[in-house]
Design a protein around this motif. Structure first.
Motif, PDB file in Angstrom:
ATOM      1  N   SER B 296       0.840  -1.192   0.000  1.00 48.61           N
ATOM      2  CA  SER B 296       0.000   0.000   0.000  1.00 48.61           C
ATOM      3  C   SER B 296       0.875   1.241   0.000  1.00 48.61           C
ATOM      4  CB  SER B 296      -0.906  -0.044   1.220  1.00 48.61           C
ATOM      5  OG  SER B 296      -1.624   1.142   1.351  1.00 48.61           O
ATOM      6  N   ASN B 297       1.927   1.208   0.813  1.00 55.21           N
ATOM      7  CA  ASN B 297       2.838   2.354   0.899  1.00 55.21           C
ATOM      8  C   ASN B 297       3.495   2.625  -0.438  1.00 55.21           C
ATOM      9  OD1 ASN B 297       2.195   2.693   3.527  1.00 55.21           O
ATOM     10  ND2 ASN B 297       4.093   1.840   4.367  1.00 55.21           N
ATOM     11  N   VAL B 298       3.886   1.542  -1.119  1.00 60.54           N
ATOM     12  CA  VAL B 298       4.529   1.740  -2.421  1.00 60.54           C
ATOM     13  C   VAL B 298       3.568   2.447  -3.366  1.00 60.54           C
ATOM     14  CG1 VAL B 298       5.465   0.551  -4.432  1.00 60.54           C
ATOM     15  CG2 VAL B 298       6.161  -0.149  -2.142  1.00 60.54           C
ATOM     16  N   ASP B 299       2.305   2.035  -3.350  1.00 59.86           N
ATOM     17  CA  ASP B 299       1.303   2.709  -4.197  1.00 59.86           C
ATOM     18  C   ASP B 299       1.162   4.179  -3.802  1.00 59.86           C
ATOM     19  OD1 ASP B 299       0.732   0.540  -5.735  1.00 59.86           O
ATOM     20  OD2 ASP B 299      -0.945  -0.148  -4.487  1.00 59.86           O
ATOM     21  N   ILE B 300       1.142   4.415  -2.481  1.00 62.17           N
ATOM     22  CA  ILE B 300       1.023   5.792  -1.994  1.00 62.17           C
ATOM     23  C   ILE B 300       2.232   6.610  -2.438  1.00 62.17           C
ATOM     24  CG2 ILE B 300       1.020   7.216   0.107  1.00 62.17           C
ATOM     25  CD1 ILE B 300      -0.554   4.779   1.398  1.00 62.17           C
ATOM     26  N   LEU B 301       3.388   5.970  -2.282  1.00 60.11           N
ATOM     27  CA  LEU B 301       4.624   6.659  -2.676  1.00 60.11           C
ATOM     28  C   LEU B 301       4.592   7.015  -4.160  1.00 60.11           C
ATOM     29  CD1 LEU B 301       7.302   4.632  -0.668  1.00 60.11           C
ATOM     30  CD2 LEU B 301       6.499   6.950  -0.212  1.00 60.11           C
ATOM     31  N   LYS B 302       4.127   6.049  -4.943  1.00 59.26           N
ATOM     32  CA  LYS B 302       4.045   6.272  -6.383  1.00 59.26           C
ATOM     33  C   LYS B 302       3.127   7.464  -6.670  1.00 59.26           C
ATOM     34  CE  LYS B 302       4.398   2.683  -9.883  1.00 59.26           C
ATOM     35  NZ  LYS B 302       3.856   1.381 -10.277  1.00 59.26           N
ATOM     36  N   ARG B 303       1.981   7.454  -5.979  1.00 63.07           N
ATOM     37  CA  ARG B 303       1.016   8.543  -6.139  1.00 63.07           C
ATOM     38  C   ARG B 303       1.650   9.878  -5.742  1.00 63.07           C
ATOM     39  NH1 ARG B 303      -3.580   8.775  -1.740  1.00 63.07           N
ATOM     40  NH2 ARG B 303      -1.799   9.655  -0.654  1.00 63.07           N
ATOM     41  N   ASN B 304       2.295   9.851  -4.568  1.00 64.60           N
ATOM     42  CA  ASN B 304       2.897  11.083  -4.064  1.00 64.60           C
ATOM     43  C   ASN B 304       4.030  11.552  -4.961  1.00 64.60           C
ATOM     44  OD1 ASN B 304       1.081  10.735  -2.070  1.00 64.60           O
ATOM     45  ND2 ASN B 304       2.566  10.429  -0.402  1.00 64.60           N
TER      46      ASN B 304
END
Lengths: 325, 555
Positions: B296-304
């Motif tokens: 989930s964090n990786v997805d968030i990081l990607k988004r950010n």
């Protein structure tokens, strides 16, 4: 416009942080790592909580227990379960006790989670719309107390379709239900389909093993064609993956294993009928037909670029809104 | 298997019947022998009577002849004047003798002949009776004269006339009497001959009969023996059948034993699988949670990062416009950038991005710890005994059992110093995992009212003393029923519902400790808790150093 309020509960703070970050662009996220604290948030009526997502195993309380309590307090709030275990017991509890909308496994997919929340909020809004109209109706009925129970009068027309039971087993259930309902027994999916076309079936009670065809797939198709039908699985075959699909794709009302107490069974069927009536009263919204495809697309998730694009788009939307503001 | 009793009974009755027959034959034989004896004795009695009669008849004849002769002498003496006394005395004696003999032969009488007492009986056949009756009659006809003469002789006054008369009577009847006597004796000897013949016949027939009886007995015995043989044959066949049955049963039992051994192996395997399953279930959760938030964090990081990229790009555009002196769009661009910064700030995105990165690193550390622990737990790469820190073993097991323990109990560790022991760590880990899991499962399901969960306590203590490692694992759970205490180390004893416990857990624990030359003790109070105490030697003796196979963990 205010972002919808949601609550996430998990005993692992890192999960809370991550899910919260994921959702905060679209929702006002309340979070708690303690189910008891979560209950006090649920009770707090300053916010209109639209969705609650809970972990299953937490110290002090199980997720399905928390969700059962949540249902008592906020019956329309959509309940989700996020869990690292897919043991059958928790799955059965989650559907039969927690009456959850979706069962999400850890590790979850961000896109799935986002889609489920969007869908859940949509469902909640529809339920509330229905509820307010009901309230209006009720207040009307209060003025006319004589006509309060018109549903009981036409009880004869209520039809329960039982699929895949032996005659002996059917006879028993028939004797339990016949006083209130018209109970029909079919052995094949084809017969079931014929009867569904002929009769006004509200509740299906189904076995799983119906020969070659996958019963679950059949029931999911039925659900798409007849969205008002409420399904109860009553079967000895219990399988975790199957149960998860039954919850997420079929929106199964109960997943039961025999033997079941006759009175309990009767009251469950009563409840299923009430649920079906609720669906019928909002026919304009073809909820299950649409959200199915949404979830499916989120489940497939082959092109990550599109995820990213949609994420960016979401962010840009927010930006543009701000700009417009 | 057939029942041997009926044939026994049958046989017994058969034997009884055989003995009965034997007795009958013996009685028959004795009867024959006795009857022959009786017959012979009878015959010999008769022969003796005969002999007595013959003797008597001879005396009679002799007495008659002597009487006649004496009378003739006495008459001559009368006429010649010679002394006649002795002749008369001889006459009367002989005549008396003759009379006695005649009476005895005719009617039976006890006689004294030549100083011998003889019991003379009358003859038993008609011819001799007639003969003797004739003699008797003759004697009777002359009896009176005879008596008178004898009387006169006794008085010494002899009447010559009487003598003459007597003589005439004697001479007249002499031939006849002698003939009769002769005939009587001949007849008697004829009878004796007949008797001898009868005796011979009877003896021969008795012999023949005995022989027949003997033959009958032989035949009967043969039949009996044959029957006996048959019975024995039958019995042998029955025995053979029984032996076959036993052999078959033995085979069945061996098969069952094989099955049992297979089942045991399967059960041990299933216990292994259950332990493994438990481990995997725990690990899946332990893995899924960090994996979940890392993903989930990786997805968030990607988004950010996307947002950061956008901000950066707009910034670059701003800088370019500044550099180009493109002041028209500058203000708009400045607003754009400002908006983006506001966006980043309002969500605190830079901090959060860093936090999520750190979270992810923490999650990854947790995952690698888990993998390391799993490796330590299974110790797949170590086949021989190792010198291992027991505290570390317990920690590894605790981590594996964490998912089960964390909702139920707090762990209180009290570890001693230098707790190293030579052991098979993978097996000891299994012991610790089992005991910790049991302890956690012994906790009553926690029902809490306030926010804090009521957790039980599992106290784990390790000490080293006198070359032994002492480990105690104590819980404050439900405790063990005293009646069940005796059985807890027995294979297949379980208190868990069917399908949940194999009942082998503690049995295997016991065997593992035993193989480590250690000891395990348990103390428990219902409602208060249970304490397991293990003591292990720090060094293993030579024979224990070889790998312990699971197959010999359950006997």
């Amino acid at each position: 416009m205010e972002k919808p309020h949601i609550l996430i509960v998990d005993d692992e703070p890192l999960v809370l942080a991550s899910v919260s970050d994921l959702l905060e662009f679209e929702y006002t996220v309340h979070q708690s790592d303690n189910p008891h604290e979560a209950l006090s948030i649920i009770k707090d009526d300053r916010y209109e909580l639209k969705v609650i997502m809970s972990d299953q195993r937490m110290p002090g309380m199980y997720g399905h227990e928390l969700l059962r309590e949540a249902k008592k307090i906020r019956p329309n709030t959509i309940r989700l379960l996020l869990t690292g275990y897919s043991d059958l017991e928790s799955i059965m509890y989650s559907v039969n006790v927690g009456e959850i909308f979706r069962y999400i496994n850890k590790p979850w997919k961000s896109e799935t989670l986002l889609n489920v929340f969007r869908l859940a909020v949509k469902l909640y809004d529809q339920m509330m719309a229905l509820d307010t109209s009901k309230h209006a109706k009720k207040s009307l009925q209060k003025e006319l107390p004589e006509q309060e129970q018109p549903e009981e009068v036409k009880a004869e027309t209520k039809t329960v379709l039982m699929i895949g039971y032996s005659d002996k087993v059917f006879d028993h259930y028939h004797s339990v239900l016949k006083s209130k309902y018209n109970v029909v027994n079919v052995h094949t999916t084809q017969e079931a389909l014929d009867d569904l076309k002929k009769m006004d079936v509200s509740v299906i009670v189904s076995e799983i093993n119906l020969g070659i065809t996958s019963t679950l797939d059949f029931l999911i198709k039925i659900k798409q064609g007849f969205p008002n039908v409420v399904t109860i699985m009553l079967t000895k075959s219990i399988d975790a993956n199957f149960a998860i699909r039954a919850i997420n794709d079929l929106n199964v009302f109960r997943y039961l294993t025999p033997p079941i107490d006759d009175d309990e069974f009767r009251s469950l069927v009563d409840e299923a009928f009430r649920r079906s009536d609720e669906f019928k009263s909002k026919t304009r919204l073809d909820l299950f037909r649409s959200h199915k495809s949404e979830v499916e697309s989120s489940n497939s998730l082959h092109n990550k670029s599109s995820d990213l694009r949609s994420n960016l788009k979401a962010a840009q939307d927010i930006l543009s809104k701000k700009k417009g503001y | 298997m057939s029942n041997p009793e009926p044939s026994d009974v049958n046989n017994e009755s058969l034997t009884q019947k055989g003995y009965g027959e034997l007795i009958v034959y013996a009685l028959l034989f004795i009867l024959f022998i006795t009857s022959i004896f009786v017959f012979n004795i009878n015959l010999s009695d008769k022969s003796r009577e005969h002999t007595v009669r013959i003797l008597c008849a001879q005396h009679q004849q002799r007495a008659w002849q002597k009487a006649l002769k004496s009378l003739e002498q006495a008459r001559i003496g009368l006429y010649t004047g010679q002394p006649t006394d002795s002749a008369f005395i001889a006459f009367s004696t002989s005549m008396k003798k003759f009379g006695q003999c005649t009476i005895a032969l005719h009617k039976g009488k006890l006689l004294m002949i030549e100083q011998q007492e003889l019991n003379v009986l009358p003859p038993d056949d008609e011819v001799t009776q007639q003969i003797i009756a004739s003699i008797y009659n003759i004697w009777l006809s002359g009896k009176d004269d005879m008596n008178r003469l004898i009387d006169s002789i006794g008085k010494g006054a002899i009447n010559p006339e009487l003598v003459e008369q007597m003589l005439e009577f004697a001479v007249r009847n002499d031939d006849q009497i002698l003939d009769y006597c002769q005939e009587f004796m001949v007849k008697l000897s004829q009878l004796s001959d007949e008797r001898v013949g009868q005796l011979q016949t009877s003896q021969i027939s008795a012999l023949v009969l005995s022989f027949l009886v003997f033959i009958a007995m032989g035949v009967r015995s043969t039949i009996s023996l044959r029957a006996r043989d048959k019975v024995i044959d039958e019995r042998n066949q029955e025995l053979k059948k029984q032996r076959d049955t036993i052999a078959k049963e033995k085979e069945t039992i061996e098969e069952l034993l094989g099955d049992l051994q297979n089942t045991q192996t399967q059960l041990i395997q299933s216990e292994k699988m259950a332990t493994l399953g438990q481990m995997v279930a725990g690990l899946v959760h332990e893995v899924n949670t960090p994996l979940g938030f890392i993903k989930s964090n990786v997805d968030i990081l990607k988004r950010n990062v996307g947002l950061f990229e956008q901000t950066l790009q707009e910034n670059r555009l701003l800088v370019e416009k500044l550099a180009d002196g493109d002041l028209d769009d500058l203000e708009a661009q400045l607003h754009k950038v400002q908006e983006l910064y506001d966006q980043l700030n309002s969500y605190n995105l830079i901090d959060k991005t860093n936090q999520r990165l750190n979270d992810s690193i923490m999650g990854l550390d947790r995952l690698s710890d888990l993998v390391l622990n799993l490796k330590n737990f299974s110790r797949l790469d170590e086949a021989s005994a190792q010198n291992v820190n027991i505290n570390e073993c317990i920690d590894t097991s605790l981590l594996i059992a964490n998912h089960l323990v964390k909702n139920r109990a707090n762990i209180i560790k009290d570890y001693g110093q230098s707790i190293d022991a030579e052991c098979f760590p993978a097996q000891l880990n299994q012991v610790f995992l089992n005991l910790i899991t049991n302890a956690a499962q012994a906790m009553p399901v926690n029902q809490t009212t306030d926010g804090k969960p009521e957790l039980g306590t599992i106290a784990i203590k390790t000490r080293q003393k006198d070359g032994l490692i002492h480990i105690s694992i104590e819980d404050n759970g439900t405790g063990i029923d005293p009646q069940k205490m005796k059985k807890i180390f027995e294979p297949f004893f379980t208190t868990k519902p069917v399908g949940e416990g194999t009942g082998l857990g503690l049995a295997i624990v016991y065997k593992i400790i035993e193989k480590h030359a250690g000891k395990i003790k348990v103390k428990s109070t219902v409602g208060k808790g249970t304490r397991f105490e293990i003591s292990l030697p720090m060094k293993l003796a030579g024979k224990e150093k070889f790998d312990i196979e699971y197959s010999d963990l359950v006997n």
